[in-house]
Every structure is written in C-alpha cells, then in structure tokens.
Enzyme design. Structure first.
Site, PDB file in Angstrom:
ATOM      1  N   CYS A   1     -36.176 -34.355 -39.553  1.00 25.44           N
ATOM      2  CA  CYS A   1     -34.887 -33.718 -39.543  1.00 25.44           C
ATOM      3  C   CYS A   1     -34.508 -33.232 -38.284  1.00 25.44           C
ATOM      4  O   CYS A   1     -33.652 -33.307 -37.552  1.00 25.44           O
ATOM      5  CB  CYS A   1     -34.779 -32.670 -40.533  1.00 25.44           C
ATOM      6  SG  CYS A   1     -36.255 -31.394 -40.515  1.00 25.44           S
TER       7      CYS A   1
ATOM      8  N   HIS B   1     -32.661 -25.570 -39.884  1.00 25.10           N
ATOM      9  CA  HIS B   1     -33.359 -25.133 -38.464  1.00 25.10           C
ATOM     10  C   HIS B   1     -32.309 -24.790 -37.631  1.00 25.10           C
ATOM     11  O   HIS B   1     -31.150 -25.001 -37.841  1.00 25.10           O
ATOM     12  CB  HIS B   1     -34.345 -26.051 -37.989  1.00 25.10           C
ATOM     13  CG  HIS B   1     -35.090 -26.766 -38.811  1.00 25.10           C
ATOM     14  ND1 HIS B   1     -36.133 -26.071 -39.406  1.00 25.10           N
ATOM     15  CD2 HIS B   1     -35.185 -28.122 -39.292  1.00 25.10           C
ATOM     16  CE1 HIS B   1     -37.054 -27.025 -40.269  1.00 25.10           C
ATOM     17  NE2 HIS B   1     -36.341 -28.094 -40.181  1.00 25.10           N
TER      18      HIS B   1
HETATM   19  N1  LIG Z   1     -38.703 -31.021 -46.353  1.00 24.88           N
HETATM   20  C1  LIG Z   1     -38.236 -31.149 -45.563  1.00 24.88           C
HETATM   21  O1  LIG Z   1     -37.274 -30.580 -44.904  1.00 24.88           O
HETATM   22  C2  LIG Z   1     -38.506 -32.480 -44.804  1.00 24.88           C
HETATM   23  C3  LIG Z   1     -37.280 -33.174 -43.900  1.00 24.88           C
HETATM   24  C4  LIG Z   1     -37.255 -34.300 -43.158  1.00 24.88           C
HETATM   25  C5  LIG Z   1     -38.633 -35.294 -43.430  1.00 24.88           C
HETATM   26  N2  LIG Z   1     -39.375 -34.768 -44.152  1.00 24.88           N
HETATM   27  C6  LIG Z   1     -40.615 -35.597 -44.540  1.00 24.88           C
HETATM   28  O2  LIG Z   1     -40.369 -36.119 -45.811  1.00 24.88           O
HETATM   29  C7  LIG Z   1     -41.848 -36.408 -46.261  1.00 24.88           C
HETATM   30  C8  LIG Z   1     -41.755 -35.990 -47.671  1.00 24.88           C
HETATM   31  O3  LIG Z   1     -41.645 -34.463 -47.511  1.00 24.88           O
HETATM   32  P1  LIG Z   1     -41.141 -33.699 -48.700  1.00 24.88           P
HETATM   33  O4  LIG Z   1     -40.571 -32.110 -48.052  1.00 24.88           O
HETATM   34  O5  LIG Z   1     -40.023 -34.329 -49.745  1.00 24.88           O
HETATM   35  O6  LIG Z   1     -42.306 -33.389 -49.613  1.00 24.88           O
HETATM   36  P2  LIG Z   1     -42.403 -32.723 -51.171  1.00 24.88           P
HETATM   37  O7  LIG Z   1     -43.804 -32.084 -51.287  1.00 24.88           O
HETATM   38  O8  LIG Z   1     -41.390 -31.990 -51.409  1.00 24.88           O
HETATM   39  O9  LIG Z   1     -42.528 -34.171 -51.918  1.00 24.88           O
HETATM   40  C9  LIG Z   1     -43.422 -34.937 -51.766  1.00 24.88           C
HETATM   41  C10 LIG Z   1     -43.730 -35.589 -53.235  1.00 24.88           C
HETATM   42  O10 LIG Z   1     -44.736 -36.769 -53.254  1.00 24.88           O
HETATM   43  C11 LIG Z   1     -45.664 -36.522 -54.283  1.00 24.88           C
HETATM   44  N3  LIG Z   1     -46.917 -37.089 -53.761  1.00 24.88           N
HETATM   45  C12 LIG Z   1     -47.903 -36.671 -53.665  1.00 24.88           C
HETATM   46  N4  LIG Z   1     -49.178 -37.592 -53.372  1.00 24.88           N
HETATM   47  C13 LIG Z   1     -48.458 -38.633 -53.532  1.00 24.88           C
HETATM   48  C14 LIG Z   1     -48.959 -40.118 -53.478  1.00 24.88           C
HETATM   49  N5  LIG Z   1     -49.977 -40.358 -53.287  1.00 24.88           N
HETATM   50  N6  LIG Z   1     -47.829 -41.059 -53.583  1.00 24.88           N
HETATM   51  C15 LIG Z   1     -46.704 -40.745 -53.833  1.00 24.88           C
HETATM   52  N7  LIG Z   1     -46.266 -39.698 -54.143  1.00 24.88           N
HETATM   53  C16 LIG Z   1     -47.131 -38.512 -53.760  1.00 24.88           C
HETATM   54  C17 LIG Z   1     -45.713 -35.000 -54.566  1.00 24.88           C
HETATM   55  O11 LIG Z   1     -46.066 -34.603 -55.821  1.00 24.88           O
HETATM   56  C18 LIG Z   1     -44.194 -34.711 -54.471  1.00 24.88           C
HETATM   57  O12 LIG Z   1     -43.310 -34.598 -55.430  1.00 24.88           O
HETATM   58  C19 LIG Z   1     -42.784 -35.868 -45.219  1.00 24.88           C
HETATM   59  O13 LIG Z   1     -42.980 -37.053 -44.249  1.00 24.88           O
HETATM   60  C20 LIG Z   1     -41.800 -34.881 -44.655  1.00 24.88           C
HETATM   61  O14 LIG Z   1     -42.528 -34.577 -43.305  1.00 24.88           O
HETATM   62  C21 LIG Z   1     -39.443 -33.498 -44.975  1.00 24.88           C
END
Ligand SMILES: NC(=O)c1ccc[n+]([C@@H]2O[C@H](COP(=O)([O-])OP(=O)(O)OC[C@H]3O[C@@H](n4cnc5c(N)ncnc54)[C@H](O)[C@@H]3O)[C@@H](O)[C@H]2O)c1
Length: 349
Positions: free
Chosen positions: A146, A226
C-alpha cells in the site's frame, strides 16, 4: 490467453483477499471461482454464507476446517490440477506467498502476489499506471505494498510529468489492522523504524527504476491508514499550479482540503464510509490540497497524503489480472474499466 472471461481464485481471505474477491465480482470480464484459506473462523464462514465456494489452501487443513463447521468445496491443488483456474491472486500473509508459488509453478497457473513478498518472488513489481506493460503475459506479478503503491502514484506521476531529482518521504504507519487490533498494537506512542532508509524507497524503485527516493518510517498507535509527508526536489523549476495539474491528471489520486474540515486520517476514514463503498474502502490516494507547496526558488515540492492501506491496492490487483492474462493490453483501458466498475473517482466532493 484467448479467454474473454478469466477465472480467478483468491488464496488467503484476509484484509486484502476479501476485498480483491469482491472487486473481481464487479468485473464483467472476470469470474470468481472461489476463495481458499487455511482457517475456518468468522471471516471464512462469512465468505461461505455469502455463497462463495470455499476451498482449503492446503490438503492437511480440510479436516480441521470441516470440524469447525465449514463446508469445504475441496482442495486448491485439485482445482489447479483440473485446470479450473486461470489466475490465483495470492493474498496469504507476507512470505507465505513465496511458499505457495511452488504450487502455481507445478500446475502452470498464473499468480498475482502481494507486497509482503519480495520482488524476486514474481520478478515484476506492479503499479498499473506506472508499468502495466511490464506485466503483460507474465506468469507471476507482484502488486507492491500500500505504501509503495501510494508513492508510485503520487511521486511517480510527478516524476513522469515534471522530473524528480530526489524524493524524500516520511511514512507514519498504522500499527495494526482493524480486524486484529484485539491481538496486537501499540498505545500512546510513536515507534520509529530504525532501519534507515526504510524498505519502501527501494521497493518503489522496483517499479520506477530511475527514481532517486529515500524513505523513513515510524508506526503510530492508530489502526487505519498511513500518512506520508514528502519533500521532492525537481529537475526543473515548478509552481504549485504545475503540481496541482499533475495530481488532477493522475488516476486514483484525489484532493481533499483542510478548509473543508478534512483535519486528519479520521476525517478521511469518515469520508470513505460516507462514499458508501464496500467496507468504507478508499481506492484513491487523498492529497491535502493546502499541503502542496514549493520552495521559494521553485525547485522543491512539499506535500502530504493519506494512504488507505486496506484498499488502495485493490484496483491494482484487478489490473494485474488483466495484464498477466493479456485480457487487455493497454494500461489506460484496463485502469478505466477497473475504475468504472469499482466506482473510483477523481473528485470526492
Ligand atoms: N493489511 C494491509 O494493510 C495490507 C496492505 C497492502 C498489502 N498487504 C499485503 O497483502 C498480503 C496479505 O495481507 P493481509 O493483511 O490481507 O493478511 P491477513 O492476515 O489479513 O490475511 C491473510 C489470510 O491468509 C490466510 N493464510 C494463512 N496461511 C495461508 C496459506 N498457506 N495459504 C493461503 N492462505 C493462507 C490467513 O488465514 C488469512 O485469512 C501480504 O503480503 C501483505 O503484506 C497488506
């Protein structure tokens, strides 16, 4: 790829995954095959209740997920083996996507990774308005974080239209995501990230290779959005009007104003809810109009913007799906389709 409708599976139904799944549902040229995860808590049960086919990302998770009362439609690998998915959008936690990649390689399926993975996992890091064509037809692409997405939209736009000599950006991050604020977070403090520069600057260069940028970061005790504060040295003299023009032309970036009472991240949060978007999501980067200023000699720009961390990467994921499948070869057309389907705007009020 000759398909006119691509079949998409979202692997990892968390903060980003659930938003990407909803965004895919709104694209007439995409079909959501289902979502996959490894747990069966309220979030995944809600997906099932909404009628999404739910799969287990890993074979050994099926029994536990079913024991917890979830109807599991099968295992992700079986879907891939049967050729029922064109693109997996991997939204698993940071670094887990790199492990999942083996599965996508094994079955020759395309995958879009998220910013928590290293650039090398995909080889192409992506922000639609900057480098769409680099992702065309690739098996793997990574939508950057992000923070990096916001920097690439705002600083990248200024770089493209005016020319950036040096960009310096300070990032005040949210401490933890809303849904897990009961588990972690900080209170009544600001914690500096002591790795200087922070990783965001080098990350922006995976998209805009010739950008001279240094970032520093700290986390605050809030849980949404942010705040970025930028000082940008330009290659030629600029006026505030020049910068305003760039921002007005840049897709997915909007102006907000302190004069209208937009005082802080909280105001933007309220605006995003008032817009009636799903989950109150803001896909655009709101720049404070009054913050846009220049040095007296016109060679430096100063400005501040908010980065809606949960949602600004959602349109990028949609465009990444179009790019890897070559559903659309032109960045501008894909961006305009995505923005129109998601209701992305250039003027909030
Ligand atoms: N949260 C944010 O603000 C944000 C913003 C931009 C990018 N990201 C990126 O997006 C990605 C996901 O982040 P998020 O915040 O959505 O995480 P999150 O923890 O909210 O969601 C991740 C999901 O993946 C599941 N998971 C765990 N192990 C797994 C596996 N082996 N295979 C498939 N699913 C699995 C979890 O149970 C969970 O439901 C990361 O790379 C993060 O850096 C996050």
């Amino acid at each position: 790829m000759a398909r006119t409708v691509v079949r998409v599976l979202v692997n990892g139904y968390g903060v980003i995954g659930k938003r990407v799944a909803d965004a895919v549902l709104r694209q007439p040229d995409m079909k959501l095959v289902g979502v996959a995860d490894v747990v069966a808590d309220w979030r995944i049960k809600l997906a099932a209740a909404r009628g999404f086919p739910v799969y287990a990302s890993l074979t050994d998770r099926v029994v536990d997920m079913e024991k917890k009362g979830l109807r599991v439609g099968g295992v992700l690998e079986d879907l891939l083996k049967r050729g029922e998915v064109d693109v997996v959008v991997d939204c698993a936690p940071a670094k887990v996507g790199a492990r999942n990649k083996e599965l996508y390689e094994k079955h020759g399926v395309r995958a879009v990774f998220q910013g928590g993975e290293k650039h090398e996992v995909a080889g192409v890091s992506f922000v639609a308005q900057r480098n769409y064509s680099e992702a065309l037809g690739r098996q793997f692409v990574r939508v950057v974080s992000c923070n990096t997405t916001a920097i690439c939209r705002v600083v990248g736009g200024i770089h493209e239209k005016i020319g950036v000599k040096k960009a310096r950006v300070a990032i005040f991050r949210r401490a933890v995501d809303v849904w897990e604020s009961s588990r972690a977070g900080i209170m009544n403090t600001v914690v500096p990230e002591l790795q200087v520069p922070s990783h965001h600057g080098p990350d922006a260069r995976t998209v805009i290779k010739d950008l001279d940028i240094v970032t520093m970061a700290a986390k605050g005790s809030h849980n949404l959005y942010h705040l970025h504060i930028a000082m940008i040295e330009t290659k030629s003299r600029v006026s505030v009007e020049d910068v305003v023009r760039v921002i007005e032309e840049e897709p997915r970036v909007v102006f907000v104003s302190g004069e209208d009472g937009v005082e802080g991240l909280n105001s933007i949060f309220e605006i995003s809810r008032d817009l009636g978007r799903p989950r109150g999501d803001l896909y655009e980067i709101p720049v404070w109009r009054e913050s846009v200023s220049t040095s007296s000699d016109g060679t430096e720009i100063y400005m501040m913007w908010a980065t809606p961390n949960e949602s600004n990467v959602v349109p990028e994921n949609v465009d990444a799906i179009r790019a890897v499948t070559e559903l659309e070869k032109e960045a501008k057309i894909s961006i305009s389709k995505t923005d129109s389907n998601l209701g992305v705007i250039k003027r909030i009020y």
